[in-house]
Design a protein around this motif. Structure first.
Motif, PDB file in Angstrom:
ATOM      1  N   ASP A  59       0.828  -1.207   0.000  1.00 33.08           N
ATOM      2  CA  ASP A  59       0.000   0.000   0.000  1.00 33.08           C
ATOM      3  C   ASP A  59       0.862   1.256   0.000  1.00 33.08           C
ATOM      4  OD1 ASP A  59      -2.383  -1.394  -0.047  1.00 33.08           O
ATOM      5  OD2 ASP A  59      -2.602  -1.430   2.123  1.00 33.08           O
ATOM      6  N   SER A  60       1.933   1.265   0.813  1.00 38.39           N
ATOM      7  CA  SER A  60       2.785   2.460   0.873  1.00 38.39           C
ATOM      8  C   SER A  60       3.561   2.653  -0.421  1.00 38.39           C
ATOM      9  CB  SER A  60       3.744   2.368   2.070  1.00 38.39           C
ATOM     10  OG  SER A  60       4.683   1.307   1.895  1.00 38.39           O
ATOM     11  N   ALA A  77       1.161   4.017  -3.038  1.00 38.09           N
ATOM     12  CA  ALA A  77       0.856   5.425  -2.785  1.00 38.09           C
ATOM     13  C   ALA A  77       1.996   6.320  -3.263  1.00 38.09           C
ATOM     14  CB  ALA A  77       0.580   5.640  -1.305  1.00 38.09           C
ATOM     15  N   ARG A  82      -1.169   9.048  -4.418  1.00 31.82           N
ATOM     16  CA  ARG A  82      -2.426   8.989  -3.665  1.00 31.82           C
ATOM     17  C   ARG A  82      -2.611   7.562  -3.190  1.00 31.82           C
ATOM     18  NH1 ARG A  82      -5.983   6.163  -6.730  1.00 31.82           N
ATOM     19  NH2 ARG A  82      -5.613   6.119  -8.985  1.00 31.82           N
ATOM     20  N   ALA A  83      -3.547   7.376  -2.301  1.00 29.67           N
ATOM     21  CA  ALA A  83      -3.858   6.023  -1.844  1.00 29.67           C
ATOM     22  C   ALA A  83      -4.489   5.238  -2.992  1.00 29.67           C
ATOM     23  CB  ALA A  83      -4.809   6.066  -0.659  1.00 29.67           C
TER      24      ALA A  83
END
Length: 521
Positions: A204-205, A208, A213-214
């Motif tokens: 996820d990081s 991003a 963005r997420a």
């Protein structure tokens, strides 16, 4: 900075500048400012030859091989050895075999390139760099066209190279592969370095950082409301280029408002199945029928580009007729079947509908209408291009894919056939394409999805048909255990409890009864 014996991943979206940066390092492009330092010495490479002399090799995303030459002949190009004024093919052949054995890259030095699977062609590219004694190997999106099995083989080769002291720059946008192989990670976004990370960073990081963005790495969708059948395939038999049975009496049914996913190791007849449905390959037997259909909400399924009967056979129809009957097609190989590389982005966006009244008057095209439609689609589908008039060949692979998706999903459809829809596409674009596929389903379109990525099939499909050696072994619900799907992909039916309702083949169709042994990976 890349250290000796290090695998350094360069992670970023399509169009982020990864390949451009490496083309500068390899001498294909000249920098406007800055410097390259190799072993403490500033360098300026005016050609790939300069880079190779400095110990830098590169395997490009689109292979630089001559299809009609043998493996040995391709590896000799640019570094020919002679004996008595003649090319010393024997010496080159022995060198190929030696490097092949040293690094675990099995390849037949006498094979012709055009006869080799993609994964083996990539081995040839790697060997071509290694015979020139490079210390740093740049791999540009090396897994974009590989099957999962070929990807695992490549990662094993990379570990072997690392153990031998070679350094590797691994350009990719696939997070799982980065975490599996990299020692360090540099993230690039829109031409700038935005951060560094280690493999223990979360997906996820990393996503991003790539996108800014997420990003949702999981597909959000409601339960399907399938309606009437949209596509029926009955007893379909298709041959491959060698005259062998590639599709062996398949029965399939795609309903309005559902995604039917085809799971299977690539080379088990999926390509031939899709090409037969689209009129790109003749069939030996069976029937393919496109129905009017109604979705689970009672509305007509999707829409239609043209007028036609409620049910119509697609056998013997031209591809253009099938497209105008309300079928959208995202092909497996975008550069061969999806785009005309010399044409502009705008022209590629109307390839299969240029003759519609909104884009043409009689035999004359309407450039203004084509250009305005292109600008709208470029914005809607976030196609990264300097202009709608730019040749599509100048776009990154992922943005070329988005051009095809934009074209096929911009008109009402009855059926969408999506073959490898996110191949070579970054996480942000994958999220977008997945959302559009789900949106098509929710509008009542029937979707036939073929993907070599099992994660993608499981995430998008409402039912999963597993293909092995040209047959559908079983059709499973979307929540079937992955272990069961995996066993079926390997041709193992014992202990499986497949769904047998509808027209799909049941478990009695065993892999041992299949009509051919596929030698492609």
């Amino acid at each position: 900075m890349v250290e000796p014996g290090e695998i350094h991943a360069l992670l970023g979206e399509n169009g982020a500048g990864k390949s451009t940066l490496m083309n500068v390092l390899y001498g294909l492009l000249q920098p406007d400012e800055g410097e390259i330092v190799v072993n403490g010495e500033p360098k300026r490479f005016r050609s790939p030859g300069d880079a190779i002399d400095a110990g830098i090799g590169m395997v490009h995303q689109h292979f630089m091989l001559v299809p009609v030459f043998t493996v040995t002949e391709n590896i000799m190009l640019g570094a020919e050895r002679t004996r008595g004024g003649l090319l010393n093919r024997g010496s080159a052949r022995e060198r190929v075999l030696a490097v092949s054995r040293q690094y675990g890259l099995p390849v037949d030095p006498d094979a012709t390139i055009e006869d080799l699977p993609v994964g083996v062609q990539q081995r040839v590219e790697i060997i071509k760099a290694l015979v020139r004694n490079v210390d740093l190997l740049i791999l540009d999106e090396p897994t974009a066209v590989l099957t999962p099995q070929e990807t695992e083989e490549l990662l094993a080769v990379m570990r072997t190279l690392k153990a031998d002291g070679k350094s590797i720059v691994f350009i990719t946008h696939k997070l799982k592969e980065v975490k599996a192989i990299a020692d360090r990670i540099t993230v690039v976004r829109r031409g700038r370095t935005v951060g560094t990370a280690t493999p223990d960073a979360s997906e996820d990081s990393l996503a991003a950082q790539m996108v800014g963005r997420a990003v949702k790495l999981r597909v959000d969708k409601e339960a399907a409301q399938p309606g009437d059948p949209i596509l029926s395939v009955a007893g379909l038999t298709v041959l491959d280029e060698r005259g062998q049975v590639a599709v062996d009496g398949i029965d399939l049914e795609v309903r309005a408002g559902e995604v039917l996913g085809i799971a299977g190791v690539q080379g088990n007849g999926q390509t031939e199945l899709i090409e037969a449905i689209m009129g790109l390959r003749p069939i030996q037997g069976g029937e393919i029928t496109l129905h009017e259909g109604r979705s689970g909400t009672g509305r007509p399924a999707g829409g239609r580009r043209g007028r036609g009967p409620a049910s119509q056979s697609l056998v013997g129809r031209r591809t253009s007729e099938i497209l105008h009957a309300g079928v959208g097609y995202i092909p497996e190989d975008r550069s061969v079947d999806g785009l005309v590389m010399e044409f502009s982005v705008a022209e590629n966006l109307v390839l299969d509908r240029y003759d519609e009244p909104r884009y043409a008057s009689g035999i004359a095209l309407s450039p203004n209408a084509i250009n305005e439609a292109a600008k709208a689609r470029i914005t809607e589908f976030d196609v990264r291009t300097p202009s709608h008039l730019a040749p599509v060949s100048t776009l990154s692979g992922g943005n070329q894919q988005k051009v095809i998706v934009a074209r096929e999903m911009s008109s009402p459809l009855k059926l969408l056939i999506a073959a490898q829809p996110t191949r070579g596409v970054d996480v942000g674009s994958t999220e977008f394409i997945h959302a559009r596929v789900v949106r098509e389903r929710d509008q009542g379109t029937g979707v036939l999805l073929v993907s070599s990525e099992l994660d993608e099939v499981v995430a998008l499909a409402d039912r999963i048909a597993v293909m092995y050696r040209g047959k559908v072994l079983a059709t499973l619900p979307a929540d079937a255990p992955r272990e069961q799907i995996g066993l079926l992909m390997a041709g193992i039916t014992d202990g499986a409890a497949p769904e047998t309702s509808g027209s799909e083949a049941g478990p009695e169709t065993s892999g041992s009864e299949a009509g051919r042994e596929e030698d492609e990976s």
